[in-house]
Scaffold this motif. Structure first.
Motif, PDB file in Angstrom:
ATOM      1  N   UNK A 125     -30.463  -4.594 -18.124  1.00 20.10           N
ATOM      2  CA  UNK A 125     -30.433  -3.667 -16.990  1.00 20.10           C
ATOM      3  C   UNK A 125     -29.234  -2.721 -17.081  1.00 20.10           C
ATOM      4  N   UNK A 126     -28.120  -3.209 -17.585  1.00 18.01           N
ATOM      5  CA  UNK A 126     -26.940  -2.356 -17.743  1.00 18.01           C
ATOM      6  C   UNK A 126     -27.176  -1.316 -18.848  1.00 18.01           C
ATOM      7  N   UNK A 127     -27.809  -1.723 -19.917  1.00 19.25           N
ATOM      8  CA  UNK A 127     -28.103  -0.791 -21.016  1.00 19.25           C
ATOM      9  C   UNK A 127     -29.065   0.296 -20.539  1.00 19.25           C
ATOM     10  N   UNK A 128     -30.041  -0.083 -19.733  1.00 16.99           N
ATOM     11  CA  UNK A 128     -30.995   0.898 -19.209  1.00 16.99           C
ATOM     12  C   UNK A 128     -30.288   1.919 -18.321  1.00 16.99           C
ATOM     13  N   UNK A 129     -29.334   1.467 -17.528  1.00 16.18           N
ATOM     14  CA  UNK A 129     -28.576   2.398 -16.691  1.00 16.18           C
ATOM     15  C   UNK A 129     -27.774   3.382 -17.544  1.00 16.18           C
ATOM     16  N   UNK A 130     -27.156   2.866 -18.569  1.00 15.60           N
ATOM     17  CA  UNK A 130     -26.371   3.732 -19.449  1.00 15.60           C
ATOM     18  C   UNK A 130     -27.286   4.722 -20.165  1.00 15.60           C
ATOM     19  N   UNK A 131     -28.468   4.282 -20.520  1.00 13.94           N
ATOM     20  CA  UNK A 131     -29.433   5.145 -21.206  1.00 13.94           C
ATOM     21  C   UNK A 131     -29.850   6.317 -20.321  1.00 13.94           C
ATOM     22  N   UNK A 132     -29.958   6.072 -19.020  1.00 13.50           N
ATOM     23  CA  UNK A 132     -30.377   7.137 -18.103  1.00 13.50           C
ATOM     24  C   UNK A 132     -29.379   8.280 -18.043  1.00 13.50           C
ATOM     25  N   UNK A 133     -28.130   8.016 -18.283  1.00 13.54           N
ATOM     26  CA  UNK A 133     -27.118   9.063 -18.190  1.00 13.54           C
ATOM     27  C   UNK A 133     -27.275  10.078 -19.332  1.00 13.54           C
ATOM     28  N   UNK A 134     -28.080   9.726 -20.351  1.00  8.69           N
ATOM     29  CA  UNK A 134     -28.350  10.647 -21.460  1.00  8.69           C
ATOM     30  C   UNK A 134     -28.918  11.976 -20.980  1.00  8.69           C
ATOM     31  N   UNK A 135     -29.684  11.939 -19.908  1.00  7.96           N
ATOM     32  CA  UNK A 135     -30.309  13.166 -19.406  1.00  7.96           C
ATOM     33  C   UNK A 135     -29.245  14.161 -18.959  1.00  7.96           C
ATOM     34  N   UNK A 136     -28.264  13.683 -18.208  1.00  7.06           N
ATOM     35  CA  UNK A 136     -27.191  14.571 -17.746  1.00  7.06           C
ATOM     36  C   UNK A 136     -26.335  15.057 -18.915  1.00  7.06           C
ATOM     37  N   UNK A 137     -26.060  14.167 -19.856  1.00  4.78           N
ATOM     38  CA  UNK A 137     -25.250  14.554 -21.015  1.00  4.78           C
ATOM     39  C   UNK A 137     -26.006  15.576 -21.868  1.00  4.78           C
ATOM     40  N   UNK A 138     -27.311  15.370 -22.036  1.00  5.21           N
ATOM     41  CA  UNK A 138     -28.116  16.321 -22.816  1.00  5.21           C
ATOM     42  C   UNK A 138     -28.124  17.696 -22.155  1.00  5.21           C
ATOM     43  N   UNK A 139     -28.174  17.725 -20.827  1.00  3.01           N
ATOM     44  CA  UNK A 139     -28.156  19.017 -20.125  1.00  3.01           C
ATOM     45  C   UNK A 139     -26.813  19.716 -20.338  1.00  3.01           C
ATOM     46  N   UNK A 140     -25.721  18.978 -20.210  1.00  3.80           N
ATOM     47  CA  UNK A 140     -24.399  19.573 -20.446  1.00  3.80           C
ATOM     48  C   UNK A 140     -24.283  20.097 -21.875  1.00  3.80           C
ATOM     49  N   UNK A 141     -24.781  19.315 -22.826  1.00  2.63           N
ATOM     50  CA  UNK A 141     -24.772  19.737 -24.232  1.00  2.63           C
ATOM     51  C   UNK A 141     -25.592  21.009 -24.419  1.00  2.63           C
ATOM     52  N   UNK A 183     -26.282  23.377 -22.255  1.00  2.00           N
ATOM     53  CA  UNK A 183     -25.663  24.565 -21.660  1.00  2.00           C
ATOM     54  C   UNK A 183     -24.373  24.947 -22.375  1.00  2.00           C
ATOM     55  N   UNK A 184     -23.519  23.965 -22.668  1.00  2.00           N
ATOM     56  CA  UNK A 184     -22.203  24.281 -23.227  1.00  2.00           C
ATOM     57  C   UNK A 184     -22.233  24.547 -24.722  1.00  2.00           C
ATOM     58  N   UNK A 185     -22.859  23.689 -25.487  1.00  2.00           N
ATOM     59  CA  UNK A 185     -22.815  23.817 -26.947  1.00  2.00           C
ATOM     60  C   UNK A 185     -23.894  24.763 -27.459  1.00  2.00           C
ATOM     61  N   UNK A 186     -25.126  24.561 -27.002  1.00  2.00           N
ATOM     62  CA  UNK A 186     -26.225  25.375 -27.510  1.00  2.00           C
ATOM     63  C   UNK A 186     -26.316  26.733 -26.819  1.00  2.00           C
ATOM     64  N   UNK A 187     -25.633  26.881 -25.681  1.00  2.00           N
ATOM     65  CA  UNK A 187     -25.563  28.169 -25.011  1.00  2.00           C
ATOM     66  C   UNK A 187     -26.830  28.607 -24.303  1.00  2.00           C
ATOM     67  N   UNK A 188     -27.675  27.655 -23.937  1.00  2.00           N
ATOM     68  CA  UNK A 188     -28.886  28.029 -23.202  1.00  2.00           C
ATOM     69  C   UNK A 188     -28.539  28.407 -21.771  1.00  2.00           C
TER      70      UNK A 188
END
Length: 112
Positions: free
Chosen positions: A36-52, A54-59
């Motif tokens: 259950x803890x791993x699943x919670x950590x996995x969910x945060x990937x969505x927010x990190x992917x969005x930041x990546x 916007x910031x790195x890929x410049x979308x």
């Protein structure tokens, strides 16, 4: 495919490498940690992917995407807090049960 610049191929390669590394790390985490803890950590990937994205890929920045990734982040933090409080409560109940068991053993010994 020939129209794609080399820089974009490099980014694609890096994103793919990070995705494979993330999947491997997730599986390794499931081996050592509560699922259950791993699943919670996995969910945060969505927010990190969005930041990546916007910031790195410049979308382009999208308010709707920001709201969506924020909702996922808030839900993940809320789920983590719920799990932590539930674990603490279980630990407290276990301690109470152990104390009750010790008291019963003392009463049992005194009756003998």
């Amino acid at each position: 495919l020939q129209d794609i610049p080399n820089e974009q191929w490099l980014w694609l390669l890096l994103v793919s490498l990070f995705a494979v590394t993330g999947s491997y790390s997730l599986n390794l985490g499931l081996k050592y940690e509560n699922p259950s803890m791993v699943a919670l950590i996995r969910n945060i990937d969505i927010a990190i992917a969005y930041l990546f994205d916007v910031t790195v890929l410049g979308h382009n920045f999208s308010v709707l995407s920001l709201i969506g990734s924020s909702l996922v982040g808030v839900a993940t933090v809320g789920g983590g807090l719920k799990n932590a409080l539930s674990a603490k409560q279980s630990e407290d109940e276990k301690t109470e049960l152990e104390m009750d068991t010790e008291q019963l053993q003392l009463i049992d010994k005194s009756l003998d």
